[in-house]
Design an enzyme around this catalytic site. Sequence first.
Site, short mmCIF file in Angstrom:
data_model
loop_
_atom_site.label_atom_id
_atom_site.label_comp_id
_atom_site.label_asym_id
_atom_site.label_seq_id
_atom_site.Cartn_x
_atom_site.Cartn_y
_atom_site.Cartn_z
N SER A 71 0.32 2.09 -2.13
CA SER A 71 1.15 2.81 -2.52
C SER A 71 2.62 1.98 -2.54
O SER A 71 2.85 1.82 -1.34
CB SER A 71 1.32 4.15 -2.21
OG SER A 71 2.26 4.67 -2.67
N ARG A 72 3.27 1.59 -3.56
CA ARG A 72 4.27 0.61 -3.38
C ARG A 72 5.49 1.32 -3.03
O ARG A 72 6.58 0.65 -2.25
CB ARG A 72 4.68 -0.22 -4.68
CG ARG A 72 3.38 -1.19 -4.92
CD ARG A 72 3.54 -1.98 -5.97
NE ARG A 72 2.34 -2.49 -6.46
CZ ARG A 72 1.87 -2.48 -7.75
NH1 ARG A 72 2.52 -2.03 -8.57
NH2 ARG A 72 0.53 -3.05 -7.80
N VAL A 73 5.75 2.50 -3.33
CA VAL A 73 7.19 3.27 -3.18
C VAL A 73 6.95 4.54 -2.15
O VAL A 73 7.94 4.86 -1.67
CB VAL A 73 7.80 3.52 -4.45
CG1 VAL A 73 8.32 2.50 -5.16
CG2 VAL A 73 7.01 4.43 -5.30
#
Lengths: 501, 129
Positions: free
Chosen positions: A368-370
């Site tokens: 999950s990048r954010v």
Amino acid sequence: MSVNSIVEQLKKNIAAFETKTEVEEVGAIIEIGDGIAKISGLTECQASEILEFTSAEKGVKKTFGVALNLEAETVGAMILGEYKHLKEGDIVKRTGRILSVPVADEMIGRVVNPLGEPIDGGAPIKTNKYYPIEKIASGVITRERVNSPVQTGIKAIDAMIPIGRGQRELIIGDRQTGKTAVAIDAIINQKGKNMICVYVAIGQKESKIARIVAKLKETGAMDYTIVVVAGASDPASLVYLAPYAGCAMGEFFMDQGKDVLCVYDDLSKQAWAYREVSLLLRRPPGREAYPGDVFYLHSRLLERACKLNKDFGGGSLTALPIIETQAGDVTAYIPTNVISITDGQIYLETDLFYRGIRPALNVGLSVSRVGGDAQIKPMKKVAGKLKLAMAQFRELEAFAQFASDLDPETKKQIERGTRITELLKQPQYSPAAVEDQVLAIYAVNNGYFDNVEVAKVAETEKKLVEFTHRENPELLKKIVKGDWDEKIEGEIKKVCEEFVK
Amino acid sequence: MKKNSNKQYAQALYEVAAGLTGKNLEQALKNFVLLLARDRKLNQVNNIIKEFIDYVDKLAGLVKIEITAAEKISGELIEKIKKYFGAKVAAETKIDPSILGGVKIFTGDKIFDASLSTQLLKLKNKLCQ
């Protein structure tokens, strides 16, 4: 109302009625078939305008279409719904309206088709508010970074692949790996969390949709959910439009400052439908016969997910697109496209599923990048350790299969790893509250479960949660609020120690 | 190669044939038919002729209208309607009892609908609201 007043009312209405000559722009069908019509005339027609087809036969329901190709002599349009009664030479009228869906608060709890018409047998939805199906996504100025979490209630996701409000998190995996289950669990867990959910079923079996709707009703999740259905038997045009329609309905609530969760199940079927429409419209095919703009097809949809800042109402739209892969191949055209568009992916694997690790989450490939910014503080603290332990465990696990003699340190890590894996298993439709998750993860991370048999981890976790709810409910409340300091950590430690005794 | 539409054939024929007479015109027509044969368009001949007539009419500034009425209408009324559409108007009349009253006028890709049936339908929609 008395009869007289009704008559008066009617008289007034009739008197106010103006007779006006209607000027309509029309064309005629040149060619029709496979849900696509070629129309002559309609010189002023706009792109994605609704067209009304009038059949020569009497007593047939009106048929609508959407103009897609505007060419020098003709207009290419896809027909929304049944087209068998239309013939060459039938008249087509312009409506002057761009394709839009009705939006209203009453839509919550309903099952509708991509045109916003209810298909659950309930009352018609009365509204005069329409949102365009295609809308340019919110710009930079209106946005804000993702800062509050979407609690999915799934331990593995909330701890290691956290999702924030306004994020786009892809759920990807082969058939039968529990992709829909993850999304449905996430919807069920939104109860009382001030979230409106839109579940868009794209090209799915009606039986599966019926089962999902029944489950949502049973768990009370229908009270805050809209289900948009374009089933497997619906024409490709509706299947193609369904996610945009669902997104437009979600945007209506987002614009009111509410939080919305949109599940698109699944986008590979939408890409197939769009491929069908495009090929029938004679647009040139590209890789895997998809048209050139298939990337834009998904990027313009997913870009509409956003977190608005306070000046623009502070609403959010979280997107959970689902993509089905064939034999685990994430390098096919559509999966790579959508992976690159989204802010991370949840990767589900068949192997893990059959080994009994459900949700069958591949922790190594899922990211999950954010969402990390959006986790509550206690979860961030305990999950950091969890990720590390899992990474070490994965490395050692493969290696340990060959070695018979292991040093105690390695053995300990493997033992810990198997217990964490066991803890992260979770049956369907049983979301866990965030405070219980924090507690359990803290306990296993700090070795309080080391003396428990692997098979009894789930049971022990349940007992621990019950014990804490009984002995120290104040502590759990603090965790929910997001407080974390040494004192709270100390309290958790105390609870765990007491429990082990 | 992109296929040519009937309209394009009609336009091409007009441009080639305009101003030609006698032998030359005959030759041009012969070539045109051969072209159609080569492009396998001979089955479209009737449609191409229709397009050709439409094209010539359009160049001549002729407006074609089709008036639909419930009953037979007088020549005087037709003349009145014609005036609205300009100097050169070719009018066709049609009788369709299902429109109940008034007239419906088709021209090119527009319909002027002043029929009683449409008005009643609109009234019905309004009252049903």
